[in-house]
Design a protein around this motif. Sequence first.
Motif, PDB file in Angstrom:
ATOM      1  N   ARG A  92      35.238  44.966  45.922  1.00  0.00           N
ATOM      2  CA  ARG A  92      35.978  43.867  46.558  1.00  0.00           C
ATOM      3  C   ARG A  92      36.563  42.915  45.513  1.00  0.00           C
ATOM      4  O   ARG A  92      37.685  42.415  45.674  1.00  0.00           O
ATOM      5  CB  ARG A  92      35.054  43.107  47.515  1.00  0.00           C
ATOM      6  N   ILE A  93      35.818  42.679  44.437  1.00  0.00           N
ATOM      7  CA  ILE A  93      36.356  41.829  43.364  1.00  0.00           C
ATOM      8  C   ILE A  93      37.588  42.481  42.756  1.00  0.00           C
ATOM      9  O   ILE A  93      38.619  41.831  42.519  1.00  0.00           O
ATOM     10  CB  ILE A  93      35.279  41.572  42.293  1.00  0.00           C
ATOM     11  N   SER A  94      37.503  43.800  42.487  1.00  0.00           N
ATOM     12  CA  SER A  94      38.636  44.520  41.896  1.00  0.00           C
ATOM     13  C   SER A  94      39.834  44.515  42.825  1.00  0.00           C
ATOM     14  O   SER A  94      40.973  44.265  42.398  1.00  0.00           O
ATOM     15  CB  SER A  94      38.209  45.962  41.583  1.00  0.00           C
ATOM     16  N   GLU A  95      39.592  44.772  44.107  1.00  0.00           N
ATOM     17  CA  GLU A  95      40.693  44.812  45.059  1.00  0.00           C
ATOM     18  C   GLU A  95      41.318  43.433  45.232  1.00  0.00           C
ATOM     19  O   GLU A  95      42.548  43.296  45.310  1.00  0.00           O
ATOM     20  CB  GLU A  95      40.176  45.333  46.394  1.00  0.00           C
ATOM     21  N   GLY A  96      40.480  42.397  45.297  1.00  0.00           N
ATOM     22  CA  GLY A  96      41.003  41.043  45.445  1.00  0.00           C
ATOM     23  C   GLY A  96      41.831  40.616  44.250  1.00  0.00           C
ATOM     24  O   GLY A  96      42.869  39.960  44.394  1.00  0.00           O
ATOM     25  N   THR A  97      41.378  41.003  43.054  1.00  0.00           N
ATOM     26  CA  THR A  97      42.134  40.678  41.842  1.00  0.00           C
ATOM     27  C   THR A  97      43.505  41.336  41.866  1.00  0.00           C
ATOM     28  O   THR A  97      44.521  40.715  41.534  1.00  0.00           O
ATOM     29  CB  THR A  97      41.349  41.132  40.598  1.00  0.00           C
ATOM     30  N   SER A  98      43.545  42.614  42.271  1.00  0.00           N
ATOM     31  CA  SER A  98      44.824  43.318  42.330  1.00  0.00           C
ATOM     32  C   SER A  98      45.749  42.707  43.374  1.00  0.00           C
ATOM     33  O   SER A  98      46.955  42.582  43.168  1.00  0.00           O
ATOM     34  CB  SER A  98      44.596  44.797  42.647  1.00  0.00           C
TER      35      SER A  98
ATOM     36  N   SER B 259      32.550  56.182  53.833  1.00  0.00           N
ATOM     37  CA  SER B 259      33.224  55.075  54.502  1.00  0.00           C
ATOM     38  C   SER B 259      34.134  54.345  53.518  1.00  0.00           C
ATOM     39  O   SER B 259      33.939  54.412  52.303  1.00  0.00           O
ATOM     40  CB  SER B 259      32.193  54.096  55.079  1.00  0.00           C
ATOM     41  N   GLY B 260      35.126  53.650  54.052  1.00  0.00           N
ATOM     42  CA  GLY B 260      36.017  52.841  53.238  1.00  0.00           C
ATOM     43  C   GLY B 260      36.997  53.624  52.393  1.00  0.00           C
ATOM     44  O   GLY B 260      37.525  53.093  51.417  1.00  0.00           O
ATOM     45  N   VAL B 261      37.252  54.891  52.748  1.00  0.00           N
ATOM     46  CA  VAL B 261      38.165  55.714  51.966  1.00  0.00           C
ATOM     47  C   VAL B 261      39.118  56.468  52.881  1.00  0.00           C
ATOM     48  O   VAL B 261      38.837  56.700  54.059  1.00  0.00           O
ATOM     49  CB  VAL B 261      37.416  56.727  51.070  1.00  0.00           C
ATOM     50  N   GLU B 262      40.261  56.855  52.316  1.00  0.00           N
ATOM     51  CA  GLU B 262      41.208  57.767  52.950  1.00  0.00           C
ATOM     52  C   GLU B 262      40.972  59.143  52.350  1.00  0.00           C
ATOM     53  O   GLU B 262      40.809  59.271  51.137  1.00  0.00           O
ATOM     54  CB  GLU B 262      42.638  57.294  52.690  1.00  0.00           C
TER      55      GLU B 262
ATOM     56  N   VAL C  96      40.303  61.926  47.763  1.00  0.00           N
ATOM     57  CA  VAL C  96      39.773  60.668  48.284  1.00  0.00           C
ATOM     58  C   VAL C  96      40.389  59.505  47.519  1.00  0.00           C
ATOM     59  O   VAL C  96      40.575  59.579  46.295  1.00  0.00           O
ATOM     60  CB  VAL C  96      38.227  60.625  48.137  1.00  0.00           C
ATOM     61  N   ARG C  97      40.712  58.433  48.247  1.00  0.00           N
ATOM     62  CA  ARG C  97      41.108  57.187  47.586  1.00  0.00           C
ATOM     63  C   ARG C  97      40.633  56.011  48.424  1.00  0.00           C
ATOM     64  O   ARG C  97      40.493  56.134  49.654  1.00  0.00           O
ATOM     65  CB  ARG C  97      42.613  57.117  47.368  1.00  0.00           C
ATOM     66  N   PRO C  98      40.355  54.867  47.807  1.00  0.00           N
ATOM     67  CA  PRO C  98      39.884  53.704  48.564  1.00  0.00           C
ATOM     68  C   PRO C  98      40.931  53.282  49.589  1.00  0.00           C
ATOM     69  O   PRO C  98      42.129  53.245  49.292  1.00  0.00           O
ATOM     70  CB  PRO C  98      39.690  52.629  47.488  1.00  0.00           C
TER      71      PRO C  98
END
Length: 287
Positions: free
Chosen positions: A78-84, A152-155, A265-267
Amino acid sequence: MSALPPLLWLQAFESAARTLSFTAAGNELGVTQAAISQRIRLLEDRLGQKLFVRHARSLTLTPAGQAWLPSIHDAFARISEGTSEVFGMTPEQPVTVRATPVIQQAWLAPRLIQLHHRHPRLLLRLVSAIWPDDFGPEGADIEIRYGRGDWSGVEMSPLGDEQLLPVCTPAIAATLRTPGDLAGHTLLHAVGFGVGWPGWLQTAGVSHLEAQCHALTCDNQVMTLALASQGGGIALTHCRLLEQRDDLVAPFSISVPSEERFWLVRPSRRQVSEDAETVWQWLQAAI
């Protein structure tokens, strides 16, 4: 507990739990093994529970460590995604693709060569993983995982159904006319798969032969296939992994289906760069 532990301690735990090695965690974080060990001890003191069981030459997670690890993975993701999302993607950032060594060699490599010819300016970074726990959230844009697809949380996109069959050198194959001829040979086992030699032998109608065969067990298919290619025995492998090999042949046409399979798989929550989308679409088209 009034405050969260320091981030450095949490990073040390996440890395050590993923690699099951204080030395590997230190190399990854750019500090010494002693520094990682100290941070883990401080973290355990803060939490009041042990997170690792220290063996002579290895580590395992305690039940508390195993239960806590998914929360730490999710927090860093979540930190990584929020930063991006807030600051955007870093210019010239490579697309990180993580997969097991065997799928890198047998399936991914030829497709990435074609991709590189089509998009020579695209930056790629390949990361290896062997066990399911190696597929953490840190840094990977695309992964090729093996399993039932219950993440969970992936495509996800399946690479197709999987069939497993025995493979060996042409010289050994020449001595194998029926499954019964396996008696006395060495069966190369790769642990961690839902279907193994017992399942294939049962399908072939020769379950009793396992007791009449020698066994050699490895923790990955790269090694079982390497041993098989050098005449060290007969390996059980996925049909798709034979696509790029000319040193191994299948002595029998009998194969056994597996409920597990390989997946792209990807987030699902991560911001996707244009280059990462290009790689994703290319690999999907290559299935």
